[in-house]
Write an enzyme that holds these catalytic residues in place. Structure first.
Site, short mmCIF file in Angstrom:
data_model
loop_
_atom_site.label_atom_id
_atom_site.label_comp_id
_atom_site.label_asym_id
_atom_site.label_seq_id
_atom_site.Cartn_x
_atom_site.Cartn_y
_atom_site.Cartn_z
N LYS A 13 0.82 -1.21 0.00
CA LYS A 13 0.00 0.00 0.00
C LYS A 13 0.86 1.26 0.00
O LYS A 13 0.45 2.27 -0.57
CB LYS A 13 -1.02 0.00 1.15
CG LYS A 13 -0.43 -0.01 2.53
CD LYS A 13 -1.55 -0.05 3.55
CE LYS A 13 -1.01 0.09 4.98
NZ LYS A 13 0.16 -0.78 5.28
N ARG A 88 -5.31 3.13 11.60
CA ARG A 88 -4.99 1.72 11.83
C ARG A 88 -5.86 1.12 12.92
O ARG A 88 -5.72 -0.05 13.24
CB ARG A 88 -3.54 1.61 12.25
CG ARG A 88 -2.60 1.14 11.14
CD ARG A 88 -1.24 1.01 11.74
NE ARG A 88 -0.32 0.24 11.00
CZ ARG A 88 0.61 0.72 10.18
NH1 ARG A 88 0.65 2.02 9.94
NH2 ARG A 88 1.48 -0.07 9.63
N ARG A 127 12.16 -6.92 1.67
CA ARG A 127 12.07 -5.46 1.67
C ARG A 127 13.38 -4.83 2.14
O ARG A 127 14.03 -5.33 3.05
CB ARG A 127 10.95 -5.00 2.62
CG ARG A 127 9.60 -5.24 2.05
CD ARG A 127 8.60 -4.17 2.26
NE ARG A 127 8.35 -3.71 3.59
CZ ARG A 127 7.19 -3.14 3.92
NH1 ARG A 127 6.22 -3.02 3.05
NH2 ARG A 127 7.01 -2.69 5.15
N ARG A 160 14.49 -3.08 7.68
CA ARG A 160 14.04 -2.34 8.87
C ARG A 160 13.77 -3.32 10.01
O ARG A 160 13.31 -4.43 9.78
CB ARG A 160 12.74 -1.59 8.55
CG ARG A 160 12.96 -0.32 7.83
CD ARG A 160 11.71 0.46 7.46
NE ARG A 160 10.44 -0.06 7.87
CZ ARG A 160 9.29 0.28 7.31
NH1 ARG A 160 9.26 1.16 6.31
NH2 ARG A 160 8.16 -0.20 7.73
N ARG A 171 3.17 -8.02 13.65
CA ARG A 171 2.46 -6.96 12.92
C ARG A 171 1.22 -7.51 12.22
O ARG A 171 0.20 -6.85 12.15
CB ARG A 171 3.39 -6.29 11.90
CG ARG A 171 4.52 -5.54 12.57
CD ARG A 171 5.46 -4.96 11.55
NE ARG A 171 4.89 -3.84 10.84
CZ ARG A 171 5.41 -3.33 9.72
NH1 ARG A 171 6.47 -3.85 9.20
NH2 ARG A 171 4.83 -2.29 9.16
P1 AMP Z 1 4.36 1.58 8.47
O1 AMP Z 1 5.55 2.23 7.89
O2 AMP Z 1 3.06 2.22 8.05
O3 AMP Z 1 4.34 0.10 8.24
O4 AMP Z 1 4.43 1.79 10.07
C1 AMP Z 1 5.49 1.29 10.82
C2 AMP Z 1 5.09 1.24 12.29
O5 AMP Z 1 4.77 2.56 12.76
C3 AMP Z 1 3.88 0.40 12.62
O6 AMP Z 1 4.18 -0.98 12.77
C4 AMP Z 1 3.42 1.04 13.93
O7 AMP Z 1 4.24 0.62 15.01
C5 AMP Z 1 3.71 2.51 13.69
N1 AMP Z 1 2.54 3.19 13.09
C6 AMP Z 1 2.44 3.74 11.86
N2 AMP Z 1 1.23 4.28 11.65
C7 AMP Z 1 0.51 4.04 12.78
C8 AMP Z 1 -0.82 4.31 13.18
N3 AMP Z 1 -1.70 4.93 12.37
N4 AMP Z 1 -1.19 3.93 14.43
C9 AMP Z 1 -0.34 3.31 15.27
N5 AMP Z 1 0.92 2.99 14.95
C10 AMP Z 1 1.36 3.36 13.71
#
Ligand code: AMP
Length: 213
Positions: A13, A88, A127, A160, A171
């Site tokens: 996404k 989320r 990734r 990462r 996750r």
């Molecule tokens: P992402 O890059 O979107 O996969 O986000 C990486 C991490 O950031 C996630 O696994 C969460 O720990 C945190 N995170 C990102 N967006 C949110 C959100 N809307 N609510 C809570 N945690 C978030």
């Protein structure tokens, strides 16, 4: 046009969000990127968020909602935006809805990029990310031009912490428990669109463009 990207971590996404943002000239807003930028700068928000991110847990809504609402209030968001990784949780979606309703606005599209868990686990191990500029790659699907180095800034690419296998499992569990209920939430509002995310990146993008056009 206000667009929300839904889908499990690793469904692609983020990649699609960037393509949409480029094509429609909208800001791409990723709460994950905002947290990572804060971690890099060593801010208090970054240090707090890192505790959760490294374990594959969600950052608490109180922290997340505020940074998102501040971001979408900026001038560049007046014609819309693509949200990647927010909301989320149902409470996050409700806060966004309320903030938009106060402006007489609402979400136009919630695009769910569907990919089964088995595919996600395979994908995430491949990734790679640039911690310097935020660009993301995949060893098989989107390899960098020079092995191990970012195309944009030349820095070294890394897996990462939150893409490591044990964290990915957490996750996915968090996604199914806390985030996937958003699919029904946006379906009930009549803005949900579903695309098959197992196809090639350009095919997924074409399917999304057909929806948005
Ligand atoms: P992402 O890059 O979107 O996969 O986000 C990486 C991490 O950031 C996630 O696994 C969460 O720990 C945190 N995170 C990102 N967006 C949110 C959100 N809307 N609510 C809570 N945690 C978030």
């Amino acid at each position: 046009m206000k667009i929300i990207m839904l889908g499990a971590p690793g469904a692609g996404k983020g990649t699609q969000a960037k393509l949409i943002a480029d094509k429609y000239n909208l800001p791409h807003i990723s709460t994950g990127d905002i947290f990572r930028a804060n971690i890099k700068e060593g801010t208090a928000l970054g240090m707090e968020a890192k505790k959760y991110m490294d374990q594959g847990l969600l950052v608490p809504d109180e922290l997340t909602v505020k940074i998102l609402l501040d971001r979408v209030a900026k001038e560049d968001c007046k014609n819309g935006y693509v949200l990647d990784g927010f909301p989320r949780t149902i409470p996050q979606a409700e806060v966004l809805d309320k903030a938009l309703a106060e402006l007489g606005e609402s979400v136009d599209f919630a695009i769910n990029v569907e990919v089964p868990d088995e595919n996600i686990i395979k994908r995430m191990g491949g990734r790679r990310a640039c911690l310097s500029c935020g660009a993301t790659y995949h060893l098989e699907h989107i390899p960098p031009k020079a092995e191990g180095l970012c195309d944009h800034c030349g820095r070294e690419l890394v897996l990462r912490d939150d893409d490591k296998p044990e964290t990915v499992k957490n996750r996915l569990q968090v996604y199914h428990e806390q985030t996937s209920p958003l699919i029904d939430f946006y379906r009930a509002k009549g803005v949900l669109k579903e695309v098959d995310g197992t196809r090639r990146m350009d095919e997924v993008f074409n399917a999304i463009v057909e929806i948005l056009d």
